[in-house]
Scaffold this active site. Structure first.
Site, PDB file in Angstrom:
ATOM      1  N   SER A 139       1.144  -0.954   0.182  1.00 50.83           N
ATOM      2  CA  SER A 139      -0.758   0.129   0.323  1.00 50.83           C
ATOM      3  C   SER A 139       0.433   1.370   0.420  1.00 50.83           C
ATOM      4  CB  SER A 139      -1.358   0.023   1.525  1.00 50.83           C
ATOM      5  OG  SER A 139      -1.819  -0.663   0.876  1.00 50.83           O
ATOM      6  N   HIS A 181      -1.623  -2.648  -7.115  1.00 52.70           N
ATOM      7  CA  HIS A 181      -2.020  -2.437  -5.791  1.00 52.70           C
ATOM      8  C   HIS A 181      -3.442  -2.597  -5.974  1.00 52.70           C
ATOM      9  CE1 HIS A 181      -3.129   0.457  -3.319  1.00 52.70           C
ATOM     10  NE2 HIS A 181      -2.756  -0.075  -2.184  1.00 52.70           N
ATOM     11  N   GLU A 235      -4.089  -0.102  -9.070  1.00 46.11           N
ATOM     12  CA  GLU A 235      -2.872   1.325  -9.052  1.00 46.11           C
ATOM     13  C   GLU A 235      -1.285  -0.170  -9.840  1.00 46.11           C
ATOM     14  OE1 GLU A 235      -3.152   4.795  -6.492  1.00 46.11           O
ATOM     15  OE2 GLU A 235      -1.952   2.929  -5.670  1.00 46.11           O
ATOM     16  N   ASN A 276      -2.881   6.755  -1.781  1.00 52.62           N
ATOM     17  CA  ASN A 276      -3.577   7.075  -1.037  1.00 52.62           C
ATOM     18  C   ASN A 276      -2.548   8.024  -0.580  1.00 52.62           C
ATOM     19  OD1 ASN A 276      -5.184   4.210  -0.286  1.00 52.62           O
ATOM     20  ND2 ASN A 276      -2.871   2.923   0.033  1.00 52.62           N
TER      21      ASN A 276
HETATM   22  P1  NAI Z   1      -3.429  -9.594   5.736  1.00 46.96           P
HETATM   23  O1  NAI Z   1      -2.685  -9.773   7.595  1.00 46.96           O
HETATM   24  O2  NAI Z   1      -5.080 -10.133   5.697  1.00 46.96           O
HETATM   25  O3  NAI Z   1      -2.861 -11.283   4.857  1.00 46.96           O
HETATM   26  C1  NAI Z   1      -1.888 -11.028   5.361  1.00 46.96           C
HETATM   27  C2  NAI Z   1      -1.489 -12.651   4.678  1.00 46.96           C
HETATM   28  O4  NAI Z   1      -0.100 -12.631   4.575  1.00 46.96           O
HETATM   29  C3  NAI Z   1      -1.268 -13.178   6.358  1.00 46.96           C
HETATM   30  O5  NAI Z   1      -2.341 -15.056   5.740  1.00 46.96           O
HETATM   31  C4  NAI Z   1      -0.461 -13.859   6.223  1.00 46.96           C
HETATM   32  O6  NAI Z   1      -0.075 -15.576   6.839  1.00 46.96           O
HETATM   33  C5  NAI Z   1       0.910 -14.354   4.821  1.00 46.96           C
HETATM   34  N1  NAI Z   1       2.259 -13.856   4.952  1.00 46.96           N
HETATM   35  C6  NAI Z   1       2.695 -13.435   6.103  1.00 46.96           C
HETATM   36  N2  NAI Z   1       4.230 -13.434   5.173  1.00 46.96           N
HETATM   37  C7  NAI Z   1       4.028 -14.560   4.875  1.00 46.96           C
HETATM   38  C8  NAI Z   1       5.371 -15.255   3.612  1.00 46.96           C
HETATM   39  N3  NAI Z   1       6.234 -15.188   3.745  1.00 46.96           N
HETATM   40  N4  NAI Z   1       4.957 -16.263   2.752  1.00 46.96           N
HETATM   41  C9  NAI Z   1       3.467 -16.878   2.588  1.00 46.96           C
HETATM   42  N5  NAI Z   1       2.213 -15.642   3.337  1.00 46.96           N
HETATM   43  C10 NAI Z   1       2.984 -15.121   4.330  1.00 46.96           C
HETATM   44  O7  NAI Z   1      -2.846  -8.425   5.280  1.00 46.96           O
HETATM   45  P2  NAI Z   1      -3.489  -8.370   3.695  1.00 46.96           P
HETATM   46  O8  NAI Z   1      -4.611  -6.527   4.665  1.00 46.96           O
HETATM   47  O9  NAI Z   1      -4.225  -8.961   3.188  1.00 46.96           O
HETATM   48  O10 NAI Z   1      -2.691  -7.314   2.548  1.00 46.96           O
HETATM   49  C11 NAI Z   1      -1.437  -7.330   2.253  1.00 46.96           C
HETATM   50  C12 NAI Z   1      -0.882  -6.271   1.968  1.00 46.96           C
HETATM   51  O11 NAI Z   1      -1.861  -5.747   0.623  1.00 46.96           O
HETATM   52  C13 NAI Z   1       0.010  -5.796   2.590  1.00 46.96           C
HETATM   53  O12 NAI Z   1       1.264  -5.382   2.201  1.00 46.96           O
HETATM   54  C14 NAI Z   1      -0.766  -4.424   2.217  1.00 46.96           C
HETATM   55  O13 NAI Z   1      -0.485  -3.093   2.556  1.00 46.96           O
HETATM   56  C15 NAI Z   1      -1.658  -4.443   1.324  1.00 46.96           C
HETATM   57  N6  NAI Z   1      -2.962  -3.636   1.185  1.00 46.96           N
HETATM   58  C16 NAI Z   1      -3.821  -4.478   2.029  1.00 46.96           C
HETATM   59  C17 NAI Z   1      -4.911  -3.898   1.518  1.00 46.96           C
HETATM   60  C18 NAI Z   1      -6.252  -4.055   2.607  1.00 46.96           C
HETATM   61  O14 NAI Z   1      -7.599  -3.089   2.489  1.00 46.96           O
HETATM   62  N7  NAI Z   1      -6.094  -4.652   3.208  1.00 46.96           N
HETATM   63  C19 NAI Z   1      -5.402  -2.369   0.304  1.00 46.96           C
HETATM   64  C20 NAI Z   1      -4.364  -2.798  -0.715  1.00 46.96           C
HETATM   65  C21 NAI Z   1      -2.692  -3.123  -0.156  1.00 46.96           C
END
Ligand code: NAI
Ligand code: 3HC
Length: 698
Positions: A406, A427, A439, A477
């Site tokens: 993000s 993104h 994006e 953002n």
């Molecule tokens: P989340 O915490 O829901 O999911 C992250 C997942 O990644 C978890 O299931 C975790 O077990 C897994 N994970 C962590 N390290 C890992 C690794 N080394 N190998 C494999 N899996 C691994 O987080 P979320 O919300 O899905 O965000 C993920 C990314 O997307 C972040 O960079 C966030 O900034 C970005 N993002 C989030 C948005 C949102 O609204 N939640 C919108 C746009 C981007």
């Protein structure tokens, strides 16, 4: 006769074929040609019937939108329609592809309508801030009744041929070459002794409660006026005779043509199409894409995997531990069962997508053959770098390595690999299988064909893709952080979060910023504030009351409490009195005497902050054109479409006045309200953001 219409004879049938690619819009030449064609058929001895048909992919997609805003030129479309309907010959419209807006209005003036099974019809004028202006509000109610007409006209939705047949809009569905099908139908009509049949001569339908329908349309459209105006136009079809009804429709249509909303919506229409049209990508071939890897099966990873599966890609998703593998699989299945319930996919398809097309594993080796990987792990640079190092080791040469970060620096992520030219930011927005925005974040070393592939993926997933450069928060953002700060400042100075949310919903946003905070989770902003705290400028005004809400374990909707309190079983929330108390205490601590804000002032400051930051984003080249910012806000942040986007809104308000306001706000807080150099430059040169869009299109 105009070269946009060809005239041919088939026995006693004349065929008028519209040839105005790509979608047979009703330009001046087409309108002239249609009138000339009808006149020729009437003077052509032996012609008993005329078939109107479109060449290429559509019957007619409507009036030529590029002519809107310019002085109208005769023959006007309502007169062309009238001329067709008044013809002494039997007129048949043979429809294929789309018949939209003026295109359907031409068809409604034919005496009989036949369509291909795949044809679609609709009156999308409300999506352009207009109502139908060539008789549909008068003819359609006579043909299919008031309720069905209001449904189509106020929603702008398209209906398929079978539904159009049931509604009575078309008479027949026959598959085949549209001209041949039309000729056969005309011949059959003639041999059956069918007569001319003018919809305008049909009996008007019964009245309804017009005021209730008007209020309902206004409420549903959240401030957009054209759907409600359409109710008044349909009302005229019941209350006035046909000719007066047509005059009433024309007057309303021309009035709407003069509105900012019409300008905003047409800007949105063309920008949506221009956004992927980048000179740097001309003649650049995207790389082949069949299989997608996703790292992390949380909220975003599961959503991205769902979107990819629904668009026909095979997906390999990597999670950290075995127990997370099942959870990720369940999340994706849950998303797909939503598509199953809504009838978007069949049970067989669901089974195939959740088994054959999807692999969820902890083994990075499974990525050895994927064409593109999207990383969606925790928002932590060290974790991301570790993942990219692993990807670099296992992915095949030429595979694209993308991050869904993000805010983080994509250049730094790219530098953790030996192939920075293959690294890009993609993104997505949450929920990724629903939200339309993508994006495409281009890092310093990203290769052009990798950028082109990012856009190709966006297209395949049905997204609106916008090119962005690398900076904290990219386009959306970064701008959000600024206008959100303007809202926070207003709270410190005296406005309540609830007044701000209400003022912005009334402006047309789907939700206000504080309700959005509760929806996204207040922990996200809390983490960002903590991350930024060490680098904060001393002049920054950051409220601390929100941290106290978070410290108490209240993160918004997911915990039942945030700015609002959410009771189970009720929609939306009610203001949280603890928040009001915390704000009061913080004001007292800071020695602020709260003052009143009008709703108009709230909107003005919020929008000024948004436009000023957006102008910086364009000025620095993070967004290539103002329209790119507009599309980001429209498709990712709930910005009201009828304003076209913040840059279009600013143009419509007047840039000089907006700059003057920003300069006056700077008297209170010079650090926050630093006018964007680009805004100052445009004002000095008397130019607009749209001028920059036009220059970029040359
Ligand atoms: P989340 O915490 O829901 O999911 C992250 C997942 O990644 C978890 O299931 C975790 O077990 C897994 N994970 C962590 N390290 C890992 C690794 N080394 N190998 C494999 N899996 C691994 O987080 P979320 O919300 O899905 O965000 C993920 C990314 O997307 C972040 O960079 C966030 O900034 C970005 N993002 C989030 C948005 C949102 O609204 N939640 C919108 C746009 C981007
Ligand atoms: N006028 C002028 N140009 C049009 C147009 C129109 N009505 N409809 C489409 N175009 C252009 C697009 O801008 C695009 O141009 P580009 O290639 O230079 O970007 C090109 O035609 C192809 O359009 P799409 O890329 O959108 O092609 P799709 O196949 O995805 O979609 C479509 C085709 C469904 C026809 C879609 O373009 C569409 O929805 N068009 C608008 C239809 C519409 O709103 N009609 C009502 C007009 S208002 C009216 O008729 C008023 C009347 O009541 C008086």
């Amino acid at each position: 006769m105009s070269d946009k219409i060809s005239y041919t004879r088939n026995g006693d049938i004349a065929v008028l074929r519209i040839q105005n690619p790509p979608v047979n819009a009703l330009s001046l030449a087409v309108r002239e040609g249609l009138v000339a064609g009808i006149e020729k058929a009437e003077s052509d001895e032996g012609v008993q019937a005329v078939v109107i048909v479109g060449e290429g992919r559509a019957f007619i997609a409507g009036a030529d939108i590029t002519e809107f805003g310019k002085p109208p030129q005769e023959p006007f479309l309502p007169d062309v329609c009238k001329r067709i309907e008044a013809s002494s010959r039997i007129i048949v419209a043979s429809m294929h592809g789309v018949s939209l807006g003026g295109g359907l209005e031409i068809a409604l003036c034919a005496h009989y309508r036949i369509a291909q099974p795949s044809a679609r019809v609709g009156l999308p004028e409300v999506h352009l801030g207009l109502i139908p202006g060539a008789g549909a509000t008068q003819r359609l109610p006579r043909l299919i009744g008031v309720d069905a007409s209001l449904d189509l006209i106020t929603s702008g939705r398209q209906v398929k041929a079978d539904e159009a047949l049931k509604m009575g809009i078309i008479d027949k569905i026959v598959e085949g070459d549209p001209a041949e099908v039309g000729i056969a139908y005309a011949k059959a009509l003639l041999s059956d002794g069918a007569k001319r049949r003018a919809v305008s001569e049909m009996t008007p339908p019964e009245p309804i409660d017009w005021d209730a329908a008007y209020d309902g349309a206004l409420k549903k459209a959240r401030g957009q006026i054209s759907p409600a105006q359409a109710v008044r136009a349909v009302q005229a079809s019941v209350e006035l005779d046909f000719d007066d009804g047509m005059l009433a429709e024309r007057e309303m249509f021309m009035d709407l043509m003069k509105t900012d909303q019409r300008q905003g919506m047409i800007h949105a229409f063309f920008s949506e199409r221009a956004v992927g049209n980048l000179p740097e990508l001309k003649d650049v071939e995207p790389r082949a894409l069949k299989s997608i890897g996703v790292i992390g099966g949380g909220t975003m990873g599961a959503g991205i995997a769902t979107a990819a599966l629904l668009s026909g890609f095979s997906v390999v998703l990597i999670e950290m531990k075995d127990e997370f593998v099942a959870a990720a699989h369940d999340r994706i299945s849950g998303n797909l069962s939503g598509a199953l319930k809504r009838g978007k996919i069949s049970q067989d398809k669901f089974d195939e997508l959740t088994t054959k097309a999807l692999t969820v594993t902890t083994q990075y080796d499974a990525l050895s053959d994927v064409d593109l990987v999207v990383e969606a792990v925790f928002e932590d640079m060290a974790v991301k770098k570790d993942v990219f190092t692993k990807l670099d080791a296992v992915c095949k040469p030429g595979a694209i390595l993308a991050s869904n970060t993000s805010y983080l620096d994509v250049d730094e992520i790219a530098a953790s690999t030996l192939r920075p030219e293959d690294v890009i930011g993609l993104h997505f927005f949450s929920p990724a299988h629903v939200m339309k925005l993508l994006e495409v974040v281009v890092a310093d070393k990203t290769a052009p064909d990798v950028v082109a592939t990012g856009f190709a993926l966006g297209k395949a997933l049905g997204k609106i893709s916008v090119r962005a450069g690398v900076c904290d928060g990219f386009i959306g953002n970064r701008i959000l952080a600024t206008y959100r700060t303007a809202a926070d400042h207003m709270v410190l100075d005296g406005a309540s979060p609830y007044q701000i949310d209400k003022a912005l919903v009334n402006f047309g946003f789907a939700m206000g910023p504080f309700a959005v905070g509760d929806l996204a989770g207040l922990d996200i902003g809390w983490a960002t504030r903590k991350r930024k705290a060490p680098h904060r400028h001393p002049a920054e005004r950051v409220p601390t009351y929100v941290d106290k809400i978070c410290e108490a374990g209240n993160f918004g909707q997911k915990t039942g409490k945030g700015y609002y309190i959410y009771e189970k079983g009720t929609r939306g929330g009610i203001p949280n009195p603890e928040v009001t108390e915390l704000i009061k205490a913080e004001r007292a601590e800071r020695g602020i005497t709260p003052r009143d804000f009008t709703d108009a002032e709230i909107v003005r400051r919020y929008m000024a902050a948004m436009v000023n930051e957006a102008a910086k984003v364009v000025g620095e080249g993070i967004a290539k054109r103002p329209l790119d910012v507009d599309m980001v806000l429209l498709f990712g942040y709930g910005f009201p479409r009828y304003w076209g986007g913040p840059m279009k809104w600013a143009d419509l308000q007047g840039l000089a006045e907006l700059l003057a306001d920003i300069e006056s706000y700077a008297d209170e807080n010079a650090w926050f309200w630093q006018p964007a150099p680009l805004l100052k430059q445009l004002v000095a040169e008397g130019r607009t953001f749209d001028d920059l869009n036009k220059e970029a299109a040359k």
